[in-house]
Write a protein that holds these residues in place. Sequence first.
Motif, mmCIF file in Angstrom:
data_model
loop_
_atom_site.group_PDB
_atom_site.id
_atom_site.type_symbol
_atom_site.label_atom_id
_atom_site.label_comp_id
_atom_site.label_asym_id
_atom_site.label_seq_id
_atom_site.Cartn_x
_atom_site.Cartn_y
_atom_site.Cartn_z
ATOM 1 N N LEU A 1 0.795 5.662 -0.187
ATOM 2 C CA LEU A 1 -0.019 6.871 -0.041
ATOM 3 C C LEU A 1 0.871 8.096 -0.206
ATOM 4 O O LEU A 1 1.898 8.234 0.468
ATOM 5 C CB LEU A 1 -0.697 6.885 1.331
ATOM 6 C CG LEU A 1 -1.476 8.156 1.701
ATOM 7 C CD1 LEU A 1 -2.644 8.378 0.743
ATOM 8 C CD2 LEU A 1 -1.958 8.079 3.146
ATOM 9 N N VAL B 1 -9.785 -0.974 3.694
ATOM 10 C CA VAL B 1 -8.640 -0.063 3.732
ATOM 11 C C VAL B 1 -9.086 1.277 3.142
ATOM 12 O O VAL B 1 -9.709 1.314 2.077
ATOM 13 C CB VAL B 1 -7.453 -0.633 2.925
ATOM 14 C CG1 VAL B 1 -6.247 0.296 3.043
ATOM 15 C CG2 VAL B 1 -7.103 -2.035 3.407
ATOM 16 N N VAL C 1 -8.277 5.957 3.454
ATOM 17 C CA VAL C 1 -7.397 7.050 3.886
ATOM 18 C C VAL C 1 -8.245 8.071 4.629
ATOM 19 O O VAL C 1 -9.275 8.546 4.125
ATOM 20 C CB VAL C 1 -6.689 7.700 2.684
ATOM 21 C CG1 VAL C 1 -5.796 8.837 3.173
ATOM 22 C CG2 VAL C 1 -5.868 6.669 1.926
ATOM 23 N N PHE D 1 -3.364 7.163 -4.061
ATOM 24 C CA PHE D 1 -3.550 6.033 -3.139
ATOM 25 C C PHE D 1 -3.480 4.765 -3.983
ATOM 26 O O PHE D 1 -4.261 4.598 -4.920
ATOM 27 C CB PHE D 1 -4.888 6.179 -2.425
ATOM 28 C CG PHE D 1 -5.227 5.054 -1.487
ATOM 29 C CD1 PHE D 1 -4.244 4.361 -0.795
ATOM 30 C CD2 PHE D 1 -6.557 4.688 -1.291
ATOM 31 C CE1 PHE D 1 -4.572 3.329 0.070
ATOM 32 C CE2 PHE D 1 -6.889 3.665 -0.429
ATOM 33 C CZ PHE D 1 -5.897 2.986 0.261
ATOM 34 N N LEU E 1 -3.470 6.335 6.850
ATOM 35 C CA LEU E 1 -3.861 5.085 6.206
ATOM 36 C C LEU E 1 -4.460 4.174 7.271
ATOM 37 O O LEU E 1 -3.798 3.862 8.271
ATOM 38 C CB LEU E 1 -2.642 4.419 5.564
ATOM 39 C CG LEU E 1 -2.869 3.064 4.890
ATOM 40 C CD1 LEU E 1 -3.777 3.210 3.681
ATOM 41 C CD2 LEU E 1 -1.536 2.437 4.479
ATOM 42 N N GLN E 2 -5.689 3.758 7.065
ATOM 43 C CA GLN E 2 -6.362 2.970 8.094
ATOM 44 C C GLN E 2 -6.922 1.662 7.550
ATOM 45 O O GLN E 2 -7.300 1.568 6.383
ATOM 46 C CB GLN E 2 -7.488 3.786 8.743
ATOM 47 C CG GLN E 2 -8.620 4.163 7.816
ATOM 48 C CD GLN E 2 -9.707 4.978 8.507
ATOM 49 O OE1 GLN E 2 -9.412 5.846 9.336
ATOM 50 N NE2 GLN E 2 -10.956 4.698 8.176
ATOM 51 N N LEU F 1 0.852 -1.191 0.000
ATOM 52 C CA LEU F 1 0.000 0.000 0.000
ATOM 53 C C LEU F 1 0.888 1.242 0.000
ATOM 54 O O LEU F 1 1.878 1.313 0.748
ATOM 55 C CB LEU F 1 -0.913 0.011 1.222
ATOM 56 C CG LEU F 1 -1.878 -1.177 1.355
ATOM 57 C CD1 LEU F 1 -2.548 -1.162 2.719
ATOM 58 C CD2 LEU F 1 -2.922 -1.153 0.249
ATOM 59 N N GLY G 1 0.777 6.993 8.447
ATOM 60 C CA GLY G 1 0.303 8.219 7.807
ATOM 61 C C GLY G 1 1.363 9.297 7.750
ATOM 62 O O GLY G 1 2.072 9.543 8.739
#
Length: 232
Positions: free
Chosen positions: A148, A203, A205, A223, A167-168, A146, A176
């Motif tokens: 970002l 997933v 943001v 993303f 980022l969650q 992943l 993040g």
Amino acid sequence: MRAIILLCLLESAFVRAVDYSWTGPGKNTENPRTVNPNTDNVCLTDQASCGCCLMQQQIQRMKMFFNMSLNELEKELMKAKTVLNNVRASRSAFSVALTNEDNLNCFGPFRDDRLIVYKHVFINLGDGYNADNGIFTVPRSGVYSLALTVYSDAGSPGNSLAACAGLQVNNKVVAGPREKNMQDQEDSATIVVALHLKAGDQVAVNLPIGCFLCDDKSHYNTFTGFLLYATD
């Protein structure tokens, strides 16, 4: 190809050989010689008929060999098809950007945390990303990469810059980038992580309170995620 031609020649010889008896071709019916298989060696008494029998046995061996080889090839083909189907089922990749507008527009700041909805989709292989809510739903358990990137523009020097995001996974922030200051007019940051995710995980943001991101068709905010390998 040579093996097929040889097999055809042997088959042709076998068809002709069925007309021969153990007394050999051109059988003499007036003075036949009786062969006792228990006491006589047929190959010594009638070499022609013996040759036909040996040829027939060789043909049978070759048939068995080709049948076994064909069965093995069919098994390997089925294995290859299974692997290919698994690879196709495992394909999952997405890459999105905040917007695709000509003019620079900013998202935020807000008084509460909000999910960032990336509207411009570069690729969405497997349809795991939802452009309506900004959530990527994991289609298959495995290790995912992943990435970002966030970018913000304060508008002019001296203004407050707050380029930050989280980022969650399942509403829990795992990483993040964060850049808050009054020294830069614009700035950007990028994070890349590898996570073991389960099928059904979500997933997304998150945009924290007070943060804002700016973007246009240059796609400063992106993303991206893709499956490295499946674990189920």
